[in-house]
Design a protein around this motif. Structure first.
Motif, PDB file in Angstrom:
ATOM      1  N   ALA A  46      20.281 -46.613 -51.133  1.00 19.45           N
ATOM      2  CA  ALA A  46      19.377 -47.480 -50.376  1.00 19.45           C
ATOM      3  C   ALA A  46      18.632 -46.685 -49.309  1.00 19.45           C
ATOM      4  O   ALA A  46      17.426 -46.863 -49.108  1.00 19.45           O
ATOM      5  CB  ALA A  46      20.158 -48.626 -49.736  1.00 19.45           C
ATOM      6  N   PHE A  47      19.337 -45.790 -48.641  1.00 20.74           N
ATOM      7  CA  PHE A  47      18.721 -44.965 -47.606  1.00 20.74           C
ATOM      8  C   PHE A  47      17.626 -44.080 -48.205  1.00 20.74           C
ATOM      9  O   PHE A  47      16.516 -44.004 -47.683  1.00 20.74           O
ATOM     10  CB  PHE A  47      19.791 -44.104 -46.923  1.00 20.74           C
ATOM     11  N   ASP A  50      14.649 -46.113 -49.277  1.00 19.83           N
ATOM     12  CA  ASP A  50      13.951 -46.527 -48.061  1.00 19.83           C
ATOM     13  C   ASP A  50      13.031 -45.413 -47.553  1.00 19.83           C
ATOM     14  O   ASP A  50      11.862 -45.641 -47.233  1.00 19.83           O
ATOM     15  CB  ASP A  50      14.989 -46.895 -47.006  1.00 19.83           C
ATOM     16  N   VAL A  51      13.555 -44.194 -47.489  1.00 20.25           N
ATOM     17  CA  VAL A  51      12.761 -43.036 -47.049  1.00 20.25           C
ATOM     18  C   VAL A  51      11.602 -42.801 -48.016  1.00 20.25           C
ATOM     19  O   VAL A  51      10.460 -42.593 -47.602  1.00 20.25           O
ATOM     20  CB  VAL A  51      13.646 -41.771 -46.937  1.00 20.25           C
ATOM     21  N   PHE A  52      11.901 -42.849 -49.303  1.00 18.25           N
ATOM     22  CA  PHE A  52      10.888 -42.610 -50.328  1.00 18.25           C
ATOM     23  C   PHE A  52       9.788 -43.669 -50.271  1.00 18.25           C
ATOM     24  O   PHE A  52       8.599 -43.353 -50.365  1.00 18.25           O
ATOM     25  CB  PHE A  52      11.553 -42.590 -51.707  1.00 18.25           C
ATOM     26  N   ALA A  53      10.175 -44.928 -50.098  1.00 20.72           N
ATOM     27  CA  ALA A  53       9.191 -46.016 -50.026  1.00 20.72           C
ATOM     28  C   ALA A  53       8.292 -45.863 -48.801  1.00 20.72           C
ATOM     29  O   ALA A  53       7.088 -46.104 -48.873  1.00 20.72           O
ATOM     30  CB  ALA A  53       9.892 -47.366 -50.006  1.00 20.72           C
ATOM     31  N   ASN A  54       8.865 -45.468 -47.674  1.00 21.22           N
ATOM     32  CA  ASN A  54       8.071 -45.240 -46.463  1.00 21.22           C
ATOM     33  C   ASN A  54       7.012 -44.173 -46.728  1.00 21.22           C
ATOM     34  O   ASN A  54       5.860 -44.319 -46.331  1.00 21.22           O
ATOM     35  CB  ASN A  54       8.968 -44.827 -45.303  1.00 21.22           C
ATOM     36  N   TYR A  55       7.420 -43.112 -47.390  1.00 22.34           N
ATOM     37  CA  TYR A  55       6.511 -42.001 -47.674  1.00 22.34           C
ATOM     38  C   TYR A  55       5.481 -42.364 -48.749  1.00 22.34           C
ATOM     39  O   TYR A  55       4.291 -42.143 -48.572  1.00 22.34           O
ATOM     40  CB  TYR A  55       7.341 -40.794 -48.117  1.00 22.34           C
ATOM     41  N   GLU A  77      11.880 -40.285 -42.788  1.00 19.54           N
ATOM     42  CA  GLU A  77      12.113 -41.424 -41.900  1.00 19.54           C
ATOM     43  C   GLU A  77      12.149 -42.709 -42.714  1.00 19.54           C
ATOM     44  O   GLU A  77      11.388 -42.885 -43.658  1.00 19.54           O
ATOM     45  CB  GLU A  77      11.013 -41.504 -40.839  1.00 19.54           C
ATOM     46  N   THR A  78      13.021 -43.623 -42.336  1.00 15.82           N
ATOM     47  CA  THR A  78      13.134 -44.890 -43.052  1.00 15.82           C
ATOM     48  C   THR A  78      12.076 -45.893 -42.581  1.00 15.82           C
ATOM     49  O   THR A  78      11.522 -45.763 -41.482  1.00 15.82           O
ATOM     50  CB  THR A  78      14.523 -45.526 -42.833  1.00 15.82           C
ATOM     51  N   LEU A  79      11.845 -46.902 -43.415  1.00 18.26           N
ATOM     52  CA  LEU A  79      10.933 -47.989 -43.027  1.00 18.26           C
ATOM     53  C   LEU A  79      11.473 -48.716 -41.796  1.00 18.26           C
ATOM     54  O   LEU A  79      10.707 -49.085 -40.904  1.00 18.26           O
ATOM     55  CB  LEU A  79      10.796 -48.993 -44.168  1.00 18.26           C
ATOM     56  N   SER A  80      12.775 -48.912 -41.753  1.00 21.41           N
ATOM     57  CA  SER A  80      13.374 -49.608 -40.613  1.00 21.41           C
ATOM     58  C   SER A  80      13.111 -48.861 -39.315  1.00 21.41           C
ATOM     59  O   SER A  80      12.829 -49.479 -38.282  1.00 21.41           O
ATOM     60  CB  SER A  80      14.883 -49.762 -40.819  1.00 21.41           C
ATOM     61  N   SER A  81      13.191 -47.544 -39.360  1.00 23.25           N
ATOM     62  CA  SER A  81      12.904 -46.736 -38.182  1.00 23.25           C
ATOM     63  C   SER A  81      11.452 -46.923 -37.739  1.00 23.25           C
ATOM     64  O   SER A  81      11.179 -47.108 -36.547  1.00 23.25           O
ATOM     65  CB  SER A  81      13.187 -45.260 -38.477  1.00 23.25           C
ATOM     66  N   ALA A 119      18.071 -50.284 -33.874  1.00 25.07           N
ATOM     67  CA  ALA A 119      19.244 -49.430 -34.045  1.00 25.07           C
ATOM     68  C   ALA A 119      19.002 -48.329 -35.083  1.00 25.07           C
ATOM     69  O   ALA A 119      19.682 -47.310 -35.067  1.00 25.07           O
ATOM     70  CB  ALA A 119      20.448 -50.270 -34.459  1.00 25.07           C
ATOM     71  N   SER A 120      18.023 -48.537 -35.972  1.00 25.36           N
ATOM     72  CA  SER A 120      17.744 -47.573 -37.041  1.00 25.36           C
ATOM     73  C   SER A 120      16.726 -46.504 -36.664  1.00 25.36           C
ATOM     74  O   SER A 120      16.433 -45.633 -37.485  1.00 25.36           O
ATOM     75  CB  SER A 120      17.222 -48.317 -38.282  1.00 25.36           C
ATOM     76  N   ILE A 121      16.177 -46.560 -35.472  1.00 23.54           N
ATOM     77  CA  ILE A 121      15.167 -45.568 -35.084  1.00 23.54           C
ATOM     78  C   ILE A 121      15.778 -44.174 -35.171  1.00 23.54           C
ATOM     79  O   ILE A 121      16.827 -43.909 -34.601  1.00 23.54           O
ATOM     80  CB  ILE A 121      14.611 -45.848 -33.675  1.00 23.54           C
ATOM     81  N   MET A 122      15.090 -43.310 -35.906  1.00 24.15           N
ATOM     82  CA  MET A 122      15.577 -41.950 -36.148  1.00 24.15           C
ATOM     83  C   MET A 122      14.896 -40.972 -35.195  1.00 24.15           C
ATOM     84  O   MET A 122      13.696 -41.085 -34.944  1.00 24.15           O
ATOM     85  CB  MET A 122      15.288 -41.540 -37.591  1.00 24.15           C
TER      86      MET A 122
END
Length: 135
Positions: A46-47, A50-55, A77-81, A119-122
């Motif tokens: 999932a992580f 998430d990173v791949f989808a953001n990019y 970076e994740t979408l949540s971040s 909480a997910s901010i990287m």
């Protein structure tokens, strides 16, 4: 032609994902480590998705979720971040806010930490660490 290839590749990605999940369930149930292994494995997948989808879909996220400010699409970076950063700078569109609050509601474990996205901010070192681990 490239449009069709991208659709086929995304379809195959989804199909292989489902087949991999089924395979993983059979392998891990047989060894009686099902919950522990699948839980860790699913979080890792999932992580990465998430990173791949953001990019990969940065233009779409910027159009739909953003008014301005911090940009989507930083690989690692994740979408949540990104949503968390944009919420802090108050640059989410109403759809972005809707997604933000849906994630907030779903992840009740992070309610005491100001919600899932905050909480997910990287940090930059975390993003670089993800990139270094996956090269």
């Amino acid at each position: 032609m490239c449009f069709i290839l991208s659709l086929v590749s995304l379809f195959l990605f989804g199909l292989v994902y489902i087949l991999d999940e089924i395979t993983g369930l059979f392998i891990n149930v047989r060894h009686r480590k099902w919950y522990k292994i699948t839980s860790r494995r699913k979080f890792g997948k999932a992580f990465k998705v998430d990173v791949f989808a953001n990019y990969l879909f940065a233009d779409f996220w910027s159009l739909v979720f953003s008014k301005s400010g911090y940009a989507f699409g930083l690989f690692g970076e994740t979408l949540s971040s990104c949503l968390g950063r944009k919420k802090i700078e108050k640059s989410l569109s109403w759809i972005g806010l809707l997604i933000y609050y849906i994630l907030y509601g779903i992840d009740f474990t992070q309610w005491k930490n100001k919600g899932h996205c905050i909480a997910s901010i990287m940090t930059k070192p975390e993003i670089e660490g993800f990139l270094n681990r996956n090269q």
